[in-house]
Design an enzyme around this catalytic site. Structure first.
Site, PDB file in Angstrom:
ATOM      1  N   ASP A  32       0.929  -1.100  -0.035  1.00  0.00           N
ATOM      2  CA  ASP A  32      -0.307   0.075  -0.010  1.00  0.00           C
ATOM      3  C   ASP A  32       0.650   1.177   0.049  1.00  0.00           C
ATOM      4  OD1 ASP A  32      -2.414   1.947   0.484  1.00  0.00           O
ATOM      5  OD2 ASP A  32      -2.963   0.826   1.534  1.00  0.00           O
TER       6      ASP A  32
HETATM    7  C1  BGC Z   1      -5.291   2.808  -0.171  1.00  0.00           C
HETATM    8  C2  BGC Z   1      -5.422   2.326  -1.194  1.00  0.00           C
HETATM    9  C3  BGC Z   1      -4.980   2.732  -2.771  1.00  0.00           C
HETATM   10  C4  BGC Z   1      -3.783   3.405  -2.713  1.00  0.00           C
HETATM   11  C5  BGC Z   1      -3.239   4.433  -3.718  1.00  0.00           C
HETATM   12  C6  BGC Z   1      -4.138   3.891  -0.285  1.00  0.00           C
HETATM   13  O1  BGC Z   1      -4.601   4.981   0.632  1.00  0.00           O
HETATM   14  O2  BGC Z   1      -5.023   2.399   1.535  1.00  0.00           O
HETATM   15  O3  BGC Z   1      -6.587   1.586  -1.461  1.00  0.00           O
HETATM   16  O4  BGC Z   1      -4.877   2.056  -3.347  1.00  0.00           O
HETATM   17  O5  BGC Z   1      -3.903   4.094  -1.041  1.00  0.00           O
HETATM   18  O6  BGC Z   1      -4.175   5.226  -3.596  1.00  0.00           O
END
Ligand code: BGC
Length: 717
Positions: A254
């Site tokens: 993530d």
């Molecule tokens: C989220 C993810 C997301 C990523 C990219 C993160 O803050 O937890 O679900 O895919 O950001 O935007």
């Protein structure tokens, strides 16, 4: 480039041509927004031209024909969080919880296919969809993105979406692996739960989604599990995902979830996403250093690269790369509306107030910005819907409270309302009625509108967003008072809820009809009107328990509120008994149970039979004995032997029946759903014994208990 070779063979040929620098390049991602942002050190200048202002980017290797990977958030439609691509509108699908409320994986596959097509048509190759953490806490800020509280339902729905996305020849993820079940302190918390309980709940949900959807990548989560960060957790990544489940794809982090080089690489992380979000670069030069000093083996880097390349071949990204073209938006909007219609749950309908087939002469429509559109949830999944304009961003009823200890605020200030307006849809459905709209801010004005109308329809909102949990389950602001006052003024009051998840309803006894429309997306306004006026017979079922109060939750007070950035533990006292299983175990009566939802018709379930042996099989007749066509969902639950075992959902069948029609449905359970996970022997164990089986229409309205005997059985993890 020989497509007759299998993906592993092709990947191996390619790897043999790659330098170590090229391999290191493939395992390092950048934030996809040009120039970076306040959150992130941006991508190096040489890649800026290629960035598409999406969530992430991994540069390709042109010398070898390896295309770049363009990653977009997209669980609920192609996201455009904070409108970073001004004007880039996409089909807004209903929320993940609304999708789960359809209990209709075939339809969700179609929605996924629409989403995948919109990604591909923009030239994106990786869709960060498949959000599916179990709803252990209905206050969780991402409850709306996820697929509810049951492992079978969540895994089936997320798996169907992923399979749909990938049918468009792009890669999808599932996320966030694992146990990222609340937003408060998501980077600081450790989810504390025993291995057996985790395997039987959150991990089982992922296992099912991965089996059904075969996602090309798995996104590891922000939080720690039993003290160890998810993205450097050898148990989660190496043992469960890669060894036990034989997962052939790659693990990407993530955004900002990496904390180490050697531990991460050796524990199973294959790619550092959007590396500018991490405190420092952990792959790239530090990984090269670890390879040089022997703390990470070269074979591990080869494995990372192999997993990425073989997945690119599997999805056709090399042979048939996504190329920009116009999408079939009209078709996708139609699918989005079907999903919304299938997921709307009729919670209450006293005196058959709904559907409004009696041609009311006057209707008061009140609140919820119903004149604008339907609410959507905030955060990285935010879509700028088709028909969006800045006029669709409004504050909703009451302040958004960002809890202390929550993750950093998301860069989205407004609350986005997806066109088209339910008010317009109601006007279209009832052309002869006199319709008055009151925005609900002045309760006296709303009351007087309601008093003078045959019917009052109040739209009520609960906004949820990634990055913070909701402080409680009450409708924010003055909405409860508004509903109570309108219901007192007009006994024919209907409440339409546009909520991320469950809310409390202190006014319920005085409101004859309640419709849970969730965040219904671009088709939501029309879908809602179609349900209200009986064009669509509601068939959604709750994918999550609606508690009667926060006191009924395993953790009445959200953990971490006072942590202020320090590490803390979330003790999963409920173990594997999430949601309805906890309620049953503790003898708690919810406001509305898991699996519940009314119809305008009436159905009869009889002739149920169950058999045992290797697994449980159930069949039953379902008859539409009402006067309208409609869909009925037959749910099957099993109770394993032993004291204190709550019932578990083992399957369901949703079918469409004409009046008078009968159909025999059959459900065969996956034996893991009633198994225990034996940690010391790393296997599922199905005990020989007597299993109770019941079928019905919610976790709390079930027919007689049938009894079957299962053979003893062990299954690989
Ligand atoms: C989220 C993810 C997301 C990523 C990219 C993160 O803050 O937890 O679900 O895919 O950001 O935007």
């Amino acid at each position: 480039m020989n497509p007759s070779l299998d993906p592993d063979a092709r990947a191996a040929l390619l790897e043999a041509q790659m330098t170590q620098d090229e391999k290191l390049r493939l395992v390092l991602g950048f934030f996809g927004v040009k120039g970076g942002s306040i959150f992130s050190r941006g991508a190096p200048p040489e890649y800026q031209a290629e960035l598409r202002n999406t969530a992430g980017f991994i540069p390709g290797i042109p010398r070898l024909g390896i295309p770049s990977l363009v990653e977009s958030d997209a669980g609920l439609g192609i996201a455009n969080s904070a409108n970073t691509r001004p004007g880039d509108e996409a089909t807004a699908l209903p929320s993940g919880l609304a999708m789960a409320a359809t209990w209709n994986p075939d339809l969700i596959f179609q929605g996924g296919a629409a989403l995948g097509a919109e990604a591909r048509d923009r030239g994106y190759s990786v869709v960060l969809a498949g959000a599916m953490n179990l709803a252990r806490d209905p206050r969780g800020g991402r409850t709306f993105e996820y697929a509810g509280e049951d492992p079978l339902l969540a895994g089936t729905i997320a798996g169907a979406e992923v399979a749909g996305v990938q049918s468009a020849h792009v890669i999808s993820t599932v996320k966030h692996f694992a146990l990222n079940d609340q937003e408060t302190g998501r980077r600081e918390l450790s989810a504390e739960i025993g291995e057996a309980e985790a395997r039987e709940s959150d991990l089982l949900a992922f296992e099912i989604a991965i089996e059904r959807g075969a996602p090309g990548a798995v996104m590891c989560a922000y939080n720690r599990y039993n003290g160890v960060y998810s993205c450097e957790n050898p148990f989660l990544l190496n043992e469960v995902l890669k060894r036990d489940w034989k997962y052939p794809g790659w693990v990407l982090s993530d955004w900002g979830a990496v904390h180490s080089t050697v531990e991460s690489a050796n524990s199973g992380l294959d790619q550092e996403s959007a590396s500018g979000f991490d405190r420092q670069l952990y792959f790239a030069a530090p990984l090269a250093q670890a390879l040089a000093d022997g703390s990470v083996a070269p074979a591990r880097l080869d494995d990372m690269v192999h997993r990425i390349l073989r997945t690119m071949f599997v999805r056709g990204l090399v042979d048939n790369p996504p190329t920009p073209r116009l999408s079939d938006i009209a078709g996708h909007l139609a699918t989005a509306q079907l999903e919304a219609e299938d997921g709307i749950v009729l919670l209450r309908n006293e005196g058959a107030l709904l559907p409004l087939t009696s041609h009311p002469r006057s209707i008061a429509v009140i609140g919820g910005h119903a004149d604008i559109g339907v609410l959507s949830g905030g955060g990285s999944s935010q879509v700028m819907p088709i028909g969006h304009s800045l006029a669709n961003e409004f504050p909703v009823g009451g302040p958004v409270i960002v809890l202390p200890g929550g993750a950093r605020a998301m860069p989205l200030s407004g609350h986005v309302f997806d066109p088209y307006s339910p008010l317009v849809a109601i006007e279209t459905a009832a052309p002869e009625a006199h319709i008055i709209y009151a925005n609900g801010e002045d309760i006296a004005v709303a009351v007087s509108a309601a008093k003078n109308a045959d019917v009052a329809i109040v739209f009520a909102l609960q906004w949820m967003t990634e990055g913070s949990d909701v402080p409680n389950l009450s409708l924010p602001g003055t909405q409860n008072a508004l509903i109570a006052a309108v219901a007192a003024a007009n006994p024919r009051t209907i409440v339409v809820l546009e909520t991320g998840g469950p809310v409390l309803m202190p006014w319920l006894a005085n409101v004859p009809a309640v419709v849970e429309a969730w965040y219904a997306g671009n088709g939501g306004g029309d879908a809602t009107a179609n349900v209200l006026f009986g064009e669509v017979n509601p068939s959604g079922r709750l994918p999550i328990t609606f508690p009667a109060s926060e006191d009924q939750l395993p953790r009445p007070v959200l953990p971490g509120l006072d942590a202020h950035g320090a590490w803390f533990d979330v003790d999963y006292v409920e173990g594997a008994d999430v949601g309805y299983r906890w309620f049953e175990k503790k003898n708690l009566v919810p406001l509305f149970p898991f699996g519940f939802g009314l119809s305008y018709g009436s159905f009869r379930i009889d002739g149920a039979q169950a058999s045992g042996g290797a697994t449980i099989a159930v069949s039953a007749n379902v008859t539409n004995d009402g006067s309208v066509e409609g869909k009925e969902t037959v749910e099957a639950y099993a109770v394993p032997p032993g004291p204190d075992e709550p019932a578990r959902l083992i399957g369901w069948s949703k079918i469409d029946l004409a009046p008078g029609e009968t159909h025999r449905v059959s459900i065969t359970a996956d034996p893991r759903l009633v198994a225990q996970f034996e940690v010391d022997r790393d296997r599922w164990h199905i005990a020989k014994g007597d299993y109770g089986v019941r079928v019905g229409t919610s976790s709390q309205s079930l027919g007689d208990m049938m009894h079957v005997t299962l053979d003893e059985q062990v299954l690989p993890p």
